[in-house]
Structure formats: C-alpha cells, structure tokens
Motif scaffolding. Structure first.
Motif, PDB file in Angstrom:
ATOM      1  N   ALA A  99       8.148  30.219  23.874  1.00  0.00           N
ATOM      2  CA  ALA A  99       7.172  31.294  24.024  1.00  0.00           C
ATOM      3  C   ALA A  99       7.494  32.755  24.087  1.00  0.00           C
ATOM      4  O   ALA A  99       8.987  32.898  24.155  1.00  0.00           O
ATOM      5  CB  ALA A  99       7.450  30.218  26.327  1.00  0.00           C
ATOM      6  N   LYS A 100       6.441  32.954  24.353  1.00  0.00           N
ATOM      7  CA  LYS A 100       6.785  34.974  23.820  1.00  0.00           C
ATOM      8  C   LYS A 100       6.376  35.485  25.041  1.00  0.00           C
ATOM      9  O   LYS A 100       7.136  36.129  24.988  1.00  0.00           O
ATOM     10  CB  LYS A 100       5.491  35.002  22.889  1.00  0.00           C
ATOM     11  N   TYR A 101       6.270  34.952  25.918  1.00  0.00           N
ATOM     12  CA  TYR A 101       5.906  35.958  27.480  1.00  0.00           C
ATOM     13  C   TYR A 101       5.431  34.745  28.046  1.00  0.00           C
ATOM     14  O   TYR A 101       6.227  33.624  28.604  1.00  0.00           O
ATOM     15  CB  TYR A 101       4.985  37.268  26.309  1.00  0.00           C
ATOM     16  N   SER A 102       6.526  35.356  29.906  1.00  0.00           N
ATOM     17  CA  SER A 102       6.127  35.067  30.892  1.00  0.00           C
ATOM     18  C   SER A 102       5.122  35.364  31.884  1.00  0.00           C
ATOM     19  O   SER A 102       4.887  37.422  31.804  1.00  0.00           O
ATOM     20  CB  SER A 102       8.249  35.008  31.449  1.00  0.00           C
ATOM     21  N   TYR A 103       4.449  34.799  32.344  1.00  0.00           N
ATOM     22  CA  TYR A 103       3.740  35.628  33.284  1.00  0.00           C
ATOM     23  C   TYR A 103       3.216  34.195  34.852  1.00  0.00           C
ATOM     24  O   TYR A 103       4.119  33.056  34.910  1.00  0.00           O
ATOM     25  CB  TYR A 103       2.061  35.451  32.963  1.00  0.00           C
ATOM     26  N   LEU A 104       3.137  34.392  35.919  1.00  0.00           N
ATOM     27  CA  LEU A 104       2.842  34.571  36.866  1.00  0.00           C
ATOM     28  C   LEU A 104       1.919  34.580  37.954  1.00  0.00           C
ATOM     29  O   LEU A 104       1.264  35.911  37.920  1.00  0.00           O
ATOM     30  CB  LEU A 104       4.575  34.313  38.023  1.00  0.00           C
ATOM     31  N   GLU A 105       1.605  33.849  38.394  1.00  0.00           N
ATOM     32  CA  GLU A 105       0.947  34.331  39.689  1.00  0.00           C
ATOM     33  C   GLU A 105       1.411  35.099  41.331  1.00  0.00           C
ATOM     34  O   GLU A 105       1.879  34.409  41.742  1.00  0.00           O
ATOM     35  CB  GLU A 105      -0.429  34.072  40.425  1.00  0.00           C
ATOM     36  N   VAL A 106       1.081  35.840  41.681  1.00  0.00           N
ATOM     37  CA  VAL A 106       1.275  36.624  43.210  1.00  0.00           C
ATOM     38  C   VAL A 106       0.787  37.109  44.328  1.00  0.00           C
ATOM     39  O   VAL A 106       0.331  38.330  43.055  1.00  0.00           O
ATOM     40  CB  VAL A 106       2.659  37.411  42.847  1.00  0.00           C
ATOM     41  N   ASN A 107       0.366  36.743  45.338  1.00  0.00           N
ATOM     42  CA  ASN A 107      -0.193  37.593  46.184  1.00  0.00           C
ATOM     43  C   ASN A 107      -0.200  38.855  46.237  1.00  0.00           C
ATOM     44  O   ASN A 107       0.976  39.262  46.131  1.00  0.00           O
ATOM     45  CB  ASN A 107       0.100  36.624  47.687  1.00  0.00           C
ATOM     46  N   ILE A 108      -1.540  39.236  46.033  1.00  0.00           N
ATOM     47  CA  ILE A 108      -1.256  41.331  45.773  1.00  0.00           C
ATOM     48  C   ILE A 108      -0.629  41.231  47.305  1.00  0.00           C
ATOM     49  O   ILE A 108       0.058  42.769  47.530  1.00  0.00           O
ATOM     50  CB  ILE A 108      -2.457  41.214  45.794  1.00  0.00           C
ATOM     51  N   PRO A 112       7.183  42.448  48.363  1.00  0.00           N
ATOM     52  CA  PRO A 112       8.642  42.400  48.557  1.00  0.00           C
ATOM     53  C   PRO A 112       8.745  41.324  46.838  1.00  0.00           C
ATOM     54  O   PRO A 112       9.931  41.512  46.003  1.00  0.00           O
ATOM     55  CB  PRO A 112       9.408  40.838  49.424  1.00  0.00           C
ATOM     56  N   ALA A 113       8.068  40.215  46.761  1.00  0.00           N
ATOM     57  CA  ALA A 113       8.140  39.722  45.515  1.00  0.00           C
ATOM     58  C   ALA A 113       7.464  40.314  44.215  1.00  0.00           C
ATOM     59  O   ALA A 113       7.617  40.838  43.392  1.00  0.00           O
ATOM     60  CB  ALA A 113       7.074  38.393  45.377  1.00  0.00           C
ATOM     61  N   ILE A 114       6.539  41.152  44.668  1.00  0.00           N
ATOM     62  CA  ILE A 114       5.979  41.942  43.496  1.00  0.00           C
ATOM     63  C   ILE A 114       7.198  42.835  43.149  1.00  0.00           C
ATOM     64  O   ILE A 114       7.521  43.404  41.556  1.00  0.00           O
ATOM     65  CB  ILE A 114       4.851  43.371  43.861  1.00  0.00           C
ATOM     66  N   SER A 115       7.469  43.878  44.237  1.00  0.00           N
ATOM     67  CA  SER A 115       8.788  44.651  43.262  1.00  0.00           C
ATOM     68  C   SER A 115       9.632  43.713  42.477  1.00  0.00           C
ATOM     69  O   SER A 115      10.512  44.238  41.764  1.00  0.00           O
ATOM     70  CB  SER A 115       9.690  45.128  44.814  1.00  0.00           C
ATOM     71  N   PHE A 116      10.153  42.451  43.259  1.00  0.00           N
ATOM     72  CA  PHE A 116      10.884  42.233  43.134  1.00  0.00           C
ATOM     73  C   PHE A 116      10.621  41.360  41.328  1.00  0.00           C
ATOM     74  O   PHE A 116      11.878  41.300  40.677  1.00  0.00           O
ATOM     75  CB  PHE A 116      11.695  40.095  44.104  1.00  0.00           C
ATOM     76  N   LEU A 123       5.112  43.476  34.531  1.00  0.00           N
ATOM     77  CA  LEU A 123       4.057  44.151  34.566  1.00  0.00           C
ATOM     78  C   LEU A 123       2.970  43.373  35.379  1.00  0.00           C
ATOM     79  O   LEU A 123       2.339  41.930  35.246  1.00  0.00           O
ATOM     80  CB  LEU A 123       3.787  44.977  33.563  1.00  0.00           C
ATOM     81  N   ILE A 124       2.372  43.979  36.203  1.00  0.00           N
ATOM     82  CA  ILE A 124       0.644  44.154  36.713  1.00  0.00           C
ATOM     83  C   ILE A 124       0.109  44.233  35.394  1.00  0.00           C
ATOM     84  O   ILE A 124      -0.100  44.611  35.159  1.00  0.00           O
ATOM     85  CB  ILE A 124       0.380  44.242  38.073  1.00  0.00           C
ATOM     86  N   PHE A 139      -2.241  38.756  41.838  1.00  0.00           N
ATOM     87  CA  PHE A 139      -1.905  39.477  40.351  1.00  0.00           C
ATOM     88  C   PHE A 139      -1.335  38.634  39.477  1.00  0.00           C
ATOM     89  O   PHE A 139      -0.307  38.411  40.259  1.00  0.00           O
ATOM     90  CB  PHE A 139      -0.587  41.324  40.952  1.00  0.00           C
ATOM     91  N   VAL A 140      -1.679  38.649  38.390  1.00  0.00           N
ATOM     92  CA  VAL A 140      -1.099  38.263  37.351  1.00  0.00           C
ATOM     93  C   VAL A 140      -0.270  39.437  36.612  1.00  0.00           C
ATOM     94  O   VAL A 140      -0.570  40.031  36.434  1.00  0.00           O
ATOM     95  CB  VAL A 140      -2.117  37.951  35.928  1.00  0.00           C
ATOM     96  N   MET A 141       1.371  38.757  36.756  1.00  0.00           N
ATOM     97  CA  MET A 141       2.115  39.784  35.991  1.00  0.00           C
ATOM     98  C   MET A 141       2.636  38.442  35.087  1.00  0.00           C
ATOM     99  O   MET A 141       3.018  37.670  35.324  1.00  0.00           O
ATOM    100  CB  MET A 141       3.514  39.871  36.462  1.00  0.00           C
ATOM    101  N   ILE A 142       3.137  39.647  33.666  1.00  0.00           N
ATOM    102  CA  ILE A 142       3.392  39.295  32.629  1.00  0.00           C
ATOM    103  C   ILE A 142       4.532  39.709  32.220  1.00  0.00           C
ATOM    104  O   ILE A 142       5.185  41.199  32.534  1.00  0.00           O
ATOM    105  CB  ILE A 142       2.726  39.499  31.581  1.00  0.00           C
ATOM    106  N   LYS A 143       6.103  39.921  31.987  1.00  0.00           N
ATOM    107  CA  LYS A 143       6.779  40.040  30.790  1.00  0.00           C
ATOM    108  C   LYS A 143       6.607  39.303  29.577  1.00  0.00           C
ATOM    109  O   LYS A 143       6.808  38.299  28.905  1.00  0.00           O
ATOM    110  CB  LYS A 143       7.864  39.110  32.215  1.00  0.00           C
ATOM    111  N   ASN A 144       7.002  40.085  28.047  1.00  0.00           N
ATOM    112  CA  ASN A 144       7.067  40.163  26.871  1.00  0.00           C
ATOM    113  C   ASN A 144       8.684  39.287  26.824  1.00  0.00           C
ATOM    114  O   ASN A 144       9.683  40.351  26.868  1.00  0.00           O
ATOM    115  CB  ASN A 144       7.005  41.370  25.912  1.00  0.00           C
ATOM    116  N   LEU A 145       8.703  38.103  26.818  1.00  0.00           N
ATOM    117  CA  LEU A 145      10.266  37.989  26.098  1.00  0.00           C
ATOM    118  C   LEU A 145      11.020  38.416  24.738  1.00  0.00           C
ATOM    119  O   LEU A 145      12.538  37.840  25.097  1.00  0.00           O
ATOM    120  CB  LEU A 145      10.503  36.253  26.107  1.00  0.00           C
ATOM    121  N   TYR A 146      10.389  39.332  24.326  1.00  0.00           N
ATOM    122  CA  TYR A 146      11.227  39.960  23.544  1.00  0.00           C
ATOM    123  C   TYR A 146      11.432  40.779  22.614  1.00  0.00           C
ATOM    124  O   TYR A 146      12.475  41.673  22.249  1.00  0.00           O
ATOM    125  CB  TYR A 146      10.342  38.679  21.622  1.00  0.00           C
ATOM    126  N   TYR A 147      10.329  41.964  23.572  1.00  0.00           N
ATOM    127  CA  TYR A 147      10.687  43.351  24.188  1.00  0.00           C
ATOM    128  C   TYR A 147      10.873  43.995  25.103  1.00  0.00           C
ATOM    129  O   TYR A 147      10.337  42.946  26.030  1.00  0.00           O
ATOM    130  CB  TYR A 147       9.025  44.165  22.871  1.00  0.00           C
TER     131      TYR A 147
END
Length: 151
Positions: A99-108, A112-116, A123-124, A139-147
């Motif tokens: 996987a190159k990135y990780s993503y998730l959905e969180v209630n807008i 507390p979860a968005i902050s975590f 990033l949103i 919100f769909v939040m994404i994290k690049n796993l390499y940068y």
C-alpha cells in the motif's frame, strides 16, 4: 502491558462490545466476523492480558491503498496511546502488502476522532455526503505511507 496481535474468532465477543460502546450505528456481529476472513492479517486487537481493549480492521484495495474500515478503543482506555499503536501497526502491515497510502472515513461531527487522525498524519481530502445515512456526512482522510508532510 498492551500487546497488538491478530484478531481471532474467540475475540469477537469483546470486539463487538467495544463496537457497540463506540458507535451510534455499530457494525453487526456478523460483519465483524466476516472481516476476520476478508481482512487477512489486517484485523488486529490490542490486549492487556486476556482483555481486549481495542481493535482495528483494514483491507488493501487495488493492491496499493490501505483502507481503515474501523478502529475503536474501549472508552476507559482512550487517550492512552492504544489507538496510535493500532494505527501504526496496521500502517506497517499496509506497507508490507504494497500500500502507498492509507485512508478512512470519519463523521464530520466527530471532532475527537478527526483530531486523533490529524495528530497521526492524516489529512482531510474531501467530504462524502450522506455516507452514514441521510444528512450524516463523512470526511475522507488520507495519509501517504512513504512521505511526511510538514505543517
């Protein structure tokens, strides 16, 4: 001492309790059980002795993106680093599986979860309307796993 390990069918009762304590519209037991077979080493639990205090479920989509399906920590154990340990472990497993990135959905409205997630490098990116039902957006939040991005 907290350890992170693969979830087993014997863990499902405690996982389901955490799920129902954590979400207004929890996943049914049958779906949590199905993910044991679908998630393939990406369904993890945090244990203190024999007690499960948190879990995370992930899947790899299209061979390059890790999707965090669900994460929850028992209310009494929140803000103690358990969620961060679970998130870090699944991100490492995502990377090992390409996987190159990780993503998730969180209630807008789940601030507390968005902050975590932000504290853990997510990033949103955009909003999915009605994701949790009529008028309940995510919100769909994404994290690049390499940068790492600088704030």
């Amino acid at each position: 001492m907290v350890i992170i390990t693969d979830a087993t069918e014997a863990d499902l009762g405690q996982i389901f309790e955490i799920e129902t304590e954590s979400f207004d519209d929890p996943y049914p037991y049958s779906l949590l059980r199905a993910y044991l077979f679908l998630a393939n080493k990406l369904y993890l639990v945090a244990k203190e002795g024999e007690k499960i205090i948190g879990y995370i479920i992930g899947i790899i989509q299209y061979g390059y993106r890790g999707h965090i399906v669900s994460i929850a920590v028992e209310p009494a154990y929140r803000k103690k680093g358990i969620g961060t340990k679970l998130l870090s472990e699944i991100e490492e497993r995502f990377k090992l599986n390409g996987a190159k990135y990780s993503y998730l959905e969180v209630n807008i409205n789940n601030l507390p979860a968005i902050s975590f997630y932000r504290e853990n490098g997510y990033l949103i990116m955009y909003m999915r309307r009605n994701y949790y039902g009529r008028g309940k957006h995510a919100f769909v939040m994404i994290k690049n796993l390499y940068y790492k991005f600088l704030d």
